[in-house]
Design a protein around this motif. Structure first.
Motif, short mmCIF file in Angstrom:
data_model
loop_
_atom_site.label_atom_id
_atom_site.label_comp_id
_atom_site.label_asym_id
_atom_site.label_seq_id
_atom_site.Cartn_x
_atom_site.Cartn_y
_atom_site.Cartn_z
N ASP A 270 10.01 12.03 84.78
CA ASP A 270 8.63 12.34 85.18
C ASP A 270 8.13 13.49 84.30
O ASP A 270 8.80 13.92 83.36
N GLU A 271 6.97 14.01 84.66
CA GLU A 271 6.35 15.03 83.81
C GLU A 271 7.20 16.29 83.67
O GLU A 271 7.23 16.89 82.61
N VAL A 272 7.86 16.67 84.77
CA VAL A 272 8.64 17.92 84.70
C VAL A 272 9.86 17.74 83.78
O VAL A 272 10.16 18.60 82.95
N ASP A 273 10.53 16.59 83.88
CA ASP A 273 11.67 16.34 82.98
C ASP A 273 11.19 16.41 81.53
O ASP A 273 11.85 16.98 80.67
N ARG A 274 10.04 15.77 81.30
CA ARG A 274 9.54 15.73 79.92
C ARG A 274 9.15 17.13 79.46
O ARG A 274 9.41 17.50 78.31
N LYS A 275 8.60 17.91 80.39
CA LYS A 275 8.22 19.29 80.02
C LYS A 275 9.48 20.09 79.63
O LYS A 275 9.48 20.79 78.62
N ILE A 276 10.55 19.92 80.40
CA ILE A 276 11.78 20.67 80.11
C ILE A 276 12.31 20.28 78.73
O ILE A 276 12.59 21.13 77.88
N LEU A 277 12.41 18.97 78.49
CA LEU A 277 12.97 18.52 77.22
C LEU A 277 12.06 18.91 76.05
O LEU A 277 12.53 19.38 75.01
#
Ligand code: ADP
Length: 347
Positions: A270-277
């Motif tokens: 989701d967006e948070v995973d993508r933000k972290i990566l």
């Protein structure tokens, strides 16, 4: 109404979190398998477990204490209730943080009948005093209570019925050695295989009485982070979409559109995973970057990154934990390159 940041923290806004939200308890009960036969996957656990159940039943004894560990949403609570129904005994459910005083635990233990099960979720979050009382309860089926204070204090030993404790934890490393050693069986629940995830989606669509195309079940299963609880949640959201925007059948088209609307990509990120990566890749040249720096850069809590996001990102080979910090892997870089290429092709 204006919400404070404290209020918004409690709003369930993340679709792919493996943790249960308050509003989902009923759904969980409806979709929960009732027998080992209905419990999909986890073959390494099911066979030894069914043998132990059979053997204990044959001897007419309580089963040995069982410890279940693994990520949230993989089926620990479900397995505990299955064990109770297969053994034909009652189950009392509580959680580590709910047991605040020795009296709380004593009241529960003294009410258990012969062979009954006490299920303690998040057992690693029990306080030390309670844990010590539990030792003698588990080992000697007795409750050692201290009565009175100062020099007049004495220990009172109350016998208990032979019961089975089932403990569940997401953090095996936080469990003390003496507690761990008192469990006769320790089972590790792993992330589910893709074909098992698909079976779960089909089974639950049947229970929800909704028609689903094979391809759509495959799509939802692939985006559910190998976790049944997330599959259930996505299935319900896709069903809503199919009912409102389509004819109610979960077709591949409806599922694709619904999941795109929900911003969940083909890896279940989701967006948070993508933000972290993306932060690791863009701001820290792929890492390594320390957890606290990463938390500050992404405005997420360290604990949340560590317990909620990382386990799955590590599992799918997109993130690495190294002694010098977190690193995005070549696979993660590739994933974002593909997204960027697809986006530029659309321009
Ligand atoms: P945990 O206690 O590990 O957080 P739960 O036992 O509450 O997880 O499982 C979450 C939901 O996922 C359950 O309601 C159930 O519907 C579903 N589930 C879990 N494991 C399985 C499984 N092996 N087969 C089918 N559904 C499952």
């Amino acid at each position: 109404m204006i919400l404070s940041s404290q209020d918004t923290e409690s709003i369930p806004d993340r679709l792919v979190t493996p943790e249960i939200e308050e509003t989902e308890i009923d759904m969980d009960i409806n979709l929960r398998p009732q027998t080992l036969f209905d419990f999909v996957g986890q073959e390494k656990i099911k066979e030894p477990l069914s043998i132990s159940i059979e053997a204990a039943k044959g001897r007419n004894e309580a089963m040995e204490h069982v410890l279940l560990y693994g990520n949230p949403g993989l089926g620990k609570t479900t397995l505990a209730s299955i064990i109770a129904s297969e053994m034909g005994v009652k189950i009392k459910t509580t959680a580590g943080p709910a047991l605040e005083r020795v009296g709380d635990l004593a009241a529960i233990l003294t009410n258990l009948g012969r062979g009954d099960i006490l299920f303690i979720d998040e057992i690693h979050r029990m306080n030390k005093t309670i844990e010590e009382v539990l030792y003698s309860a588990m080992e000697d089926y007795a409750l050692d209570l201290i009565v009175g204070k100062g020099p007049a204090a004495r220990t009172l030993r109350m016998p208990l019925e032979r019961f089975t404790l089932i403990g569940a934890t997401t953090k095996m490393n936080l469990l003390s050695g003496p507690l761990r050693d008192r469990f006769g069986h320790v089972y590790h629940l792993e992330f589910y295989e893709p074909e098992d995830m698909e079976k779960i989606v089909h089974r639950n669509a049947r229970l929800l009485e909704v028609t689903i195309e094979d391809e759509a079940a495959n799509l939802i299963a692939g985006r559910a982070r190998r976790t049944p609880r997330i599959a259930n949640r996505l299935l319900k959201r896709v069903r809503d979409y199919a009912e409102v925007k389509h004819d109610g059948t979960i077709s591949i088209e409806a599922a694709t559109k619904a999941l795109t609307m929900l911003l969940i990509d083909e890896h279940g990120l989701d967006e948070v995973d993508r933000k972290i990566l993306k932060t690791i890749i863009n701001a820290f040249k792929g890492g390594p970057v320390g957890l606290n720096t990463l938390a500050a850069a992404t405005a997420e809590e360290m604990e949340t990154i560590e317990t909620i996001y990382e386990p799955y990102l590590i599992q799918i080979g997109m993130l690495e934990r190294t002694p010098r910090g977190r690193k995005a892997t070549a696979r993660a870089q590739e994933h974002f390159n593909t997204i960027a290429q697809a986006q530029s092709a659309l321009l």
